[in-house]
Write a protein that holds these residues in place. Structure first.
Motif, PDB file in Angstrom:
ATOM      1  N   VAL A  76      34.983  -2.819 -44.822  1.00 55.32           N
ATOM      2  CA  VAL A  76      33.677  -2.809 -45.733  1.00 55.32           C
ATOM      3  C   VAL A  76      33.658  -1.285 -46.626  1.00 55.32           C
ATOM      4  O   VAL A  76      33.136  -1.276 -47.777  1.00 55.32           O
ATOM      5  N   PHE A  77      34.040  -0.321 -45.881  1.00 51.17           N
ATOM      6  CA  PHE A  77      34.077   0.801 -46.604  1.00 51.17           C
ATOM      7  C   PHE A  77      34.778   1.371 -47.863  1.00 51.17           C
ATOM      8  O   PHE A  77      34.494   1.751 -48.808  1.00 51.17           O
ATOM      9  N   PHE A  78      36.140   0.316 -47.595  1.00 50.89           N
ATOM     10  CA  PHE A  78      37.125   0.942 -48.473  1.00 50.89           C
ATOM     11  C   PHE A  78      37.632  -0.327 -49.322  1.00 50.89           C
ATOM     12  O   PHE A  78      37.830  -0.208 -50.555  1.00 50.89           O
ATOM     13  N   ALA A  79      37.547  -1.565 -48.955  1.00 49.04           N
ATOM     14  CA  ALA A  79      37.949  -2.759 -49.663  1.00 49.04           C
ATOM     15  C   ALA A  79      36.823  -3.412 -50.553  1.00 49.04           C
ATOM     16  O   ALA A  79      37.176  -3.719 -51.431  1.00 49.04           O
ATOM     17  N   LEU A  80      35.612  -3.484 -50.000  1.00 52.31           N
ATOM     18  CA  LEU A  80      34.369  -3.913 -50.661  1.00 52.31           C
ATOM     19  C   LEU A  80      34.215  -3.368 -52.157  1.00 52.31           C
ATOM     20  O   LEU A  80      33.821  -3.912 -53.045  1.00 52.31           O
ATOM     21  N   PRO A  81      34.526  -1.931 -52.187  1.00 62.31           N
ATOM     22  CA  PRO A  81      34.158  -1.198 -53.379  1.00 62.31           C
ATOM     23  C   PRO A  81      35.059  -1.633 -54.364  1.00 62.31           C
ATOM     24  O   PRO A  81      34.813  -1.726 -55.549  1.00 62.31           O
ATOM     25  N   GLN A  82      36.428  -2.259 -53.921  1.00 61.36           N
ATOM     26  CA  GLN A  82      37.420  -2.724 -55.017  1.00 61.36           C
ATOM     27  C   GLN A  82      37.017  -3.976 -55.444  1.00 61.36           C
ATOM     28  O   GLN A  82      37.303  -4.445 -56.391  1.00 61.36           O
ATOM     29  N   MET A  83      36.025  -4.707 -54.979  1.00 64.35           N
ATOM     30  CA  MET A  83      35.466  -5.847 -55.248  1.00 64.35           C
ATOM     31  C   MET A  83      34.230  -5.884 -56.034  1.00 64.35           C
ATOM     32  O   MET A  83      33.468  -6.836 -56.065  1.00 64.35           O
ATOM     33  N   GLY A  84      33.636  -4.596 -56.208  1.00 66.48           N
ATOM     34  CA  GLY A  84      32.510  -4.386 -57.004  1.00 66.48           C
ATOM     35  C   GLY A  84      31.191  -4.215 -55.875  1.00 66.48           C
ATOM     36  O   GLY A  84      29.927  -4.108 -56.679  1.00 66.48           O
ATOM     37  N   PHE A  85      31.318  -4.239 -54.695  1.00 63.68           N
ATOM     38  CA  PHE A  85      30.190  -4.098 -53.532  1.00 63.68           C
ATOM     39  C   PHE A  85      30.229  -2.731 -53.256  1.00 63.68           C
ATOM     40  O   PHE A  85      30.997  -2.388 -52.063  1.00 63.68           O
ATOM     41  N   ARG A  86      29.589  -1.926 -53.390  1.00 61.16           N
ATOM     42  CA  ARG A  86      29.533  -0.371 -53.217  1.00 61.16           C
ATOM     43  C   ARG A  86      28.408   0.112 -52.419  1.00 61.16           C
ATOM     44  O   ARG A  86      27.486   0.013 -52.782  1.00 61.16           O
TER      45      ARG A  86
END
Length: 220
Positions: A76-86
Motif C-alpha cells: 500500500v505504501f510503496f506500490a499504490l503510489p505507482q498506480m496513482g493512489f498516494r
C-alpha cells in the motif's frame, strides 16, 4: 559479560515512548472500528444465501488472511503510489490494518451469527420487523455478546500488529524504541521498557474487555 544496566537514556526519552504508545493505541482503535464495520458487513454476506454476496466476501477474507500484514503495508505504501493512489504513512497503515482487521473480525462475527437461533429471525418477521431492523436490533446485539471473548483476543493481537507501522516510519511505540536504541546504544534497557509497555497495555485492554463482557452478559 560485564554489561551494566543503565536506564538513564530510556527515562530521558520516556515521553517519546509514551507518545509512540499513544499513537499505537490511536492506530489500533481507529483501524479496529473501521475493521469492525467492514467485518460485520462481510459476516452478513458470508452467512447470506446469495452467491453474489458470499463469493466476494469469501475471496476478500481468504486473500487478506493469507497475506502477511507486512507485505500489505509495504504494498500500500510503496506500490499504490505507482498506480496513482498516494496516501501518507499513517493513512496507509490505517487502511491496511482496517482491511486486515476486517477480514479477521468477519470470521469472528460469522461464528457469532451462526450461533444465533433461526427462530429469532422468524419471530422478528412475525411481528412486522424488516430484515434490516432484525439485523440491527436483534441479531447484531446478541452476536456481539456471543463473540466478546474471541473479540478480546483479536483486538489485543491487532494492537500488537501496530508495531509493523515502524516499517514505514510511523512514529509509534516500536519506531520510538528503535530511535532511542540507535541514539543511545542501550539495547537491552530500551527493549525491556518497550516490552513492559506492550505487556501492560495488553493487560489493560484485556481488563477493559472483561469488564465490558461482564456488563453485557445476559442474566442467568
Amino acid at each position: 559479560m560485564g554489561y551494566t544496566l543503565n536506564f538513564a537514556a530510556v527515562w530521558r526519552n520516556f515521553d517519546f515512548l509514551l507518545s509512540g504508545l499513544a499513537l499505537s493505541l490511536g492506530l489500533a482503535v481507529i483501524s479496529i472500528l473501521i475493521g469492525a464495520a467492514i467485518g460485520l458487513v462481510v459476516a452478513f454476506a458470508l452467512t447470506s444465501k446469495s452467491r453474489f454476496a458470499v463469493v466476494p466476501a469469501r475471496v476478500y477474507v481468504t486473500v487478506i488472511r493469507n497475506l502477511p500484514i507486512l507485505v500489505l503495508v509495504l504494498f500500500v505504501f510503496f506500490a499504490l503510489p505507482q498506480m496513482g493512489f498516494r496516501l501518507d504513512k499513517i493513512k496507509s497503515f490505517v487502511l491496511v490494518l482496517s482491511l486486515y482487521s476486517g477480514a479477521y473480525l468477519a470470521e469472528v462475527f460469522r461464528a457469532g451469527l451462526l450461533s444465533i437461533p433461526r427462530g429469532l429471525t422468524e419471530a422478528g418477521l412475525a411481528i412486522g420487523l424488516t430484515g434490516m431492523q432484525i439485523r440491527s436490533s436483534i441479531i447484531a446485539p446478541l452476536m456481539l455478546r456471543n463473540v466478546l471473548p474471541s473479540l478480546s483476543s483479536t483486538i489485543i493481537s491487532l494492537f500488537k500488529d501496530t508495531s509493523l507501522a515502524a516499517a514505514i516510519a510511523v512514529p509509534e511505540l516500536t519506531f520510538a524504541a528503535r530511535k532511542i536504541n540507535v541514539e543511545s546504544f542501550r539495547v537491552i534497557e530500551t527493549w525491556m521498557v518497550t516490552s513492559a509497555l506492550y505487556v501492560a497495555t495488553c493487560f489493560l485492554i484485556a481488563a477493559v474487555m472483561r469488564f465490558v463482557e461482564r456488563r453485557l452478559a445476559l442474566p442467568r
